[in-house]
Design a protein around this motif. Structure first.
Motif, PDB file in Angstrom:
ATOM      1  N   ARG A 151       0.846  -1.198   0.000  1.00 19.92           N
ATOM      2  CA  ARG A 151       0.000   0.000   0.000  1.00 19.92           C
ATOM      3  C   ARG A 151       0.877   1.242   0.000  1.00 19.92           C
ATOM      4  NH1 ARG A 151      -5.019  -0.834   4.126  1.00 19.92           N
ATOM      5  NH2 ARG A 151      -5.842  -2.661   3.086  1.00 19.92           N
ATOM      6  N   ASP A 152       0.321   2.336  -0.447  1.00 18.22           N
ATOM      7  CA  ASP A 152       1.104   3.569  -0.486  1.00 18.22           C
ATOM      8  C   ASP A 152       1.395   4.113   0.909  1.00 18.22           C
ATOM      9  OD1 ASP A 152      -1.441   4.496   0.101  1.00 18.22           O
ATOM     10  OD2 ASP A 152      -1.578   5.821  -1.631  1.00 18.22           O
ATOM     11  N   THR A 153       0.803   3.527   1.917  1.00 16.29           N
ATOM     12  CA  THR A 153       1.087   3.945   3.298  1.00 16.29           C
ATOM     13  C   THR A 153       2.176   3.085   3.941  1.00 16.29           C
ATOM     14  OG1 THR A 153      -0.679   2.522   4.122  1.00 16.29           O
ATOM     15  CG2 THR A 153      -1.253   4.821   3.634  1.00 16.29           C
ATOM     16  N   VAL A 154       2.721   2.137   3.177  1.00 16.33           N
ATOM     17  CA  VAL A 154       3.768   1.251   3.694  1.00 16.33           C
ATOM     18  C   VAL A 154       5.053   1.526   2.923  1.00 16.33           C
ATOM     19  CG1 VAL A 154       4.502  -1.134   4.038  1.00 16.33           C
ATOM     20  CG2 VAL A 154       2.090  -0.517   4.302  1.00 16.33           C
ATOM     21  N   SER A 172       2.553   4.539   7.608  1.00 13.87           N
ATOM     22  CA  SER A 172       2.024   5.868   7.936  1.00 13.87           C
ATOM     23  C   SER A 172       0.506   5.835   7.753  1.00 13.87           C
ATOM     24  CB  SER A 172       2.659   6.928   7.028  1.00 13.87           C
ATOM     25  OG  SER A 172       2.371   6.632   5.674  1.00 13.87           O
ATOM     26  N   GLN A 173      -0.133   6.885   8.233  1.00 14.78           N
ATOM     27  CA  GLN A 173      -1.602   6.921   8.143  1.00 14.78           C
ATOM     28  C   GLN A 173      -2.085   7.943   7.168  1.00 14.78           C
ATOM     29  OE1 GLN A 173      -2.973   7.353  12.130  1.00 14.78           O
ATOM     30  NE2 GLN A 173      -2.547   5.229  12.599  1.00 14.78           N
TER      31      GLN A 173
END
Length: 173
Positions: A151-154, A172-173
């Motif tokens: 995911r783009d948050t990882v 991140s969130q």
């Protein structure tokens, strides 16, 4: 260059590849055969299940073949030296191509196996690998890149050895 080497009309050989072992292995080999043909060679593509492929490789019944190698322990050339470049003898040379043998490479490989001084060990591995390179023990034609997805948050840092080290991952969130 083929004419200079005495092969003005090229030459034929089998290009053996598994079709169920690596990512897109058959497709990679089809592309490799096409490129070799454009260069004046006559590759005959042979694709088959990995069990048949590696049995032929082990018995030296191939001309050119696909092989993947994971160096263990990571970032250490001893695996390549001991399995792929040492003369077949006991635990050494378990995957040596076409019976490759260089006594100096063997001597260095056995010394590397027991050397604990990192600097000396690296110097001996380098010397042995350079000898094998000069002998053209292997002629790598393709290196498979690894693909990852997250995911783009990882964020997972890419290491030179392509190992995933999740303890460095950040979410991140």
């Amino acid at each position: 260059m083929l004419t200079e080497a005495g092969y003005p009309n090229g030459f034929a050989f089998n290009l053996n590849c598994p079709n169920d072992r690596y990512v897109n292995d058959e497709g990679v080999c089809q592309a490799m055969a096409a490129m070799l043909a454009q260069a004046g060679f006559e590759p005959r593509l042979v694709t088959e299940p990995r069990q048949m492929h590696f049995q032929k490789v082990d018995n030296h019944q191939v001309d050119v073949f696909m092989l993947g190698w994971a160096t263990l322990p990571m970032l250490d050339g001893f695996s390549v030296l001991s399995a792929m470049l040492a003369t077949k003898e006991g635990e050494y040379g378990t995957f040596t191509p076409k019976g490759y043998s260089n006594p100096k490479v063997d001597e260095l490989t056995k010394a590397v196996a027991v050397e604990i001084d990192e600097e000396k060990r690296l110097a001996m591995m380098n010397e042995a690998l350079m000898l094998a390179k000069a002998d053209i023990a292997w002629l790598p034609l393709h290196q498979q890149p690894l693909s990852w997805a997250a995911r783009d948050t990882v964020e997972i840092p890419q290491a030179p050895d392509d190992l995933v080290r999740l303890w460095y991952a950040q979410v991140s969130q």
